[in-house]
Design an enzyme around this catalytic site. Sequence first.
Site, PDB file in Angstrom:
ATOM      1  CE  LYS A 147       3.180   7.201 -10.917  1.00 48.90           C
ATOM      2  NZ  LYS A 147       3.249   5.727 -10.877  1.00 48.90           N
ATOM      3  CG  ASN A 148      -0.272   5.389 -12.301  1.00 46.80           C
ATOM      4  OD1 ASN A 148       0.962   5.387 -12.317  1.00 46.80           O
ATOM      5  ND2 ASN A 148      -0.980   5.421 -11.196  1.00 46.80           N
ATOM      6  CB  CYS A 199       7.080  -1.057  -3.427  1.00 50.97           C
ATOM      7  SG  CYS A 199       5.307  -0.951  -3.608  1.00 50.97           S
ATOM      8  NE  ARG A 253       1.948  -2.786  -6.166  1.00 49.99           N
ATOM      9  CZ  ARG A 253       2.329  -1.601  -6.626  1.00 49.99           C
ATOM     10  NH1 ARG A 253       3.221  -0.930  -5.950  1.00 49.99           N
ATOM     11  NH2 ARG A 253       1.851  -1.121  -7.751  1.00 49.99           N
ATOM     12  CG  ASP A 265      -2.666   5.631  -6.710  1.00 48.59           C
ATOM     13  OD1 ASP A 265      -2.588   5.521  -7.939  1.00 48.59           O
ATOM     14  OD2 ASP A 265      -2.329   4.733  -5.919  1.00 48.59           O
ATOM     15  NE  ARG A 299       8.803   5.671  -8.567  1.00 49.11           N
ATOM     16  CZ  ARG A 299       8.187   4.543  -8.203  1.00 49.11           C
ATOM     17  NH1 ARG A 299       8.267   4.121  -6.964  1.00 49.11           N
ATOM     18  NH2 ARG A 299       7.485   3.854  -9.076  1.00 49.11           N
TER      19      ARG A 299
END
Length: 436
Positions: free
Chosen positions: A22-23, A117, A122, A314, A406
């Site tokens: 994803k990243n 978030c 961020r 993560d 997500r």
Amino acid sequence: MDIFVIQGGKPLEGTVRTAGAKNSVLPILAAALLTEETLSLENVPDLSDVRTMLRILEMLGAEVEHTGPNRLDIRSRPSAQPVAPWELVRKMRASFEVFGPLLGRRGRAEVSYPGGCSIGVRPVDAHIRGFEALGAKIRTQEGYVVAEAPPEGLPGGEAYLATSSGSSVGATRNVMMAAVLARGRSVLTCAACEPEVVDLADCLNAMGAKVHGAGSPTIEIQGVEALHGAKHSVIPDRIEAGTYVVAGAITGGRVRVEGCRPEHLTALLDALYRSGVGIERGRDWIETQPRDIHKERLRPTDITTQPYPGFPTDLQAQWMVLMTLADGVSVITERIFPDRYMHLAELLRLGARIRRQETAAVVEGVASLSGASIMASDLRASAALVLAGLVSKGQTQVHRVYHIDRGYERIEERLENMGGSIRRESVAVEGQSAPG
Ligand code: EPZ
């Protein structure tokens, strides 16, 4: 609103194939804005974040054609205004990474400040400093960051990208994408070294860019006149792979994660070894070895999250879940996002013993966890709560699973295929099952 209903207590057994990262795919999709030719991508994960990014790119004039499972072609027409609206940017911070390509290719960018978030404020100050170092004029107005390049294009320059937490993955990629079409040479120092930075650089070079040193703290970029289309296969998702390795470790089962890059998970593999988890690995697979989780409890093992190749933030929540059942006290220190502990309160509901000490969490291992209803918060913490449900006695309900969708392709199917008792249910409102 969907929930997961999980019956804990069974070791996972089976194989899971890693999806594309994803990243990595999110900035690579943004890179399509740097050319009018077609970027053909493979190994694109089927995630809600990818669909969000594609919507933003279509608003910015891109055309997308899905050409097969996990494959797409994307072609950008500079027709639309180079404006990324708050309504979409607020949904996903990574959308701020359209800024660099817009500035680099069109000489102008207007992107909403991404909101905070559940894992922290961020900020984007390192991104902005980087664009200014390349010669852009930056201002903020009504919640938007607006940048203008000189009429003759960005000159390029030396950008120092350090933040209070060290390097910045997003700033490194965003400024890299602004620099590839600059008139001159740029040097990014204190650059992030994550594999998802290297994958973007590889894709940009396939498109005709001249990026050298990605994966090291100093990246040199020689600006070129134009970029062309290319074909690129997205690297495997090391965080997804690491999550399933921990799933095998915590349930004491034999889980084989295929199609991954073990060399991207050195810090996790080291921590697993120190805790006593049996691991075998090959060129593109990792396998946990069976363990009786009640008789062979793990050794308590401290970790501190750091920029790559340190322990990934993560995977911090997933590690915390593993340590809730260790035979002793572990200290987990979060150096990237100091507030990234939303999962802590939910784990206490399952009977874990954890206390916050500033940026650290002290985890006192217990013999077992008991199921309860718990609430997902950020993407990775939510996956960790699913792992906790798999090893808790009785039933666990995880609410707000949209967070998980997500970043994880059909996690419940993958876990069910390995013997996990987990099903997705729709609830009309929080806490009630939908009729029919
Ligand atoms: C990327 O976010 C990842 N997201 C995150 O994964 C990951 O946790 C993070 O890198 C760290 O590895 C994507 O790649 C889409 P940073 P990013 O800029 O780029 C501070 C997930 O769950 N900072 O490396 O936003 C920042 O507050 C997500 O998949 C500034 O101070 O992270 C943080 O403390 C969550 N100023 C630290 O740097 C800035 O201008 C690292 O952030 C930028 C960042």
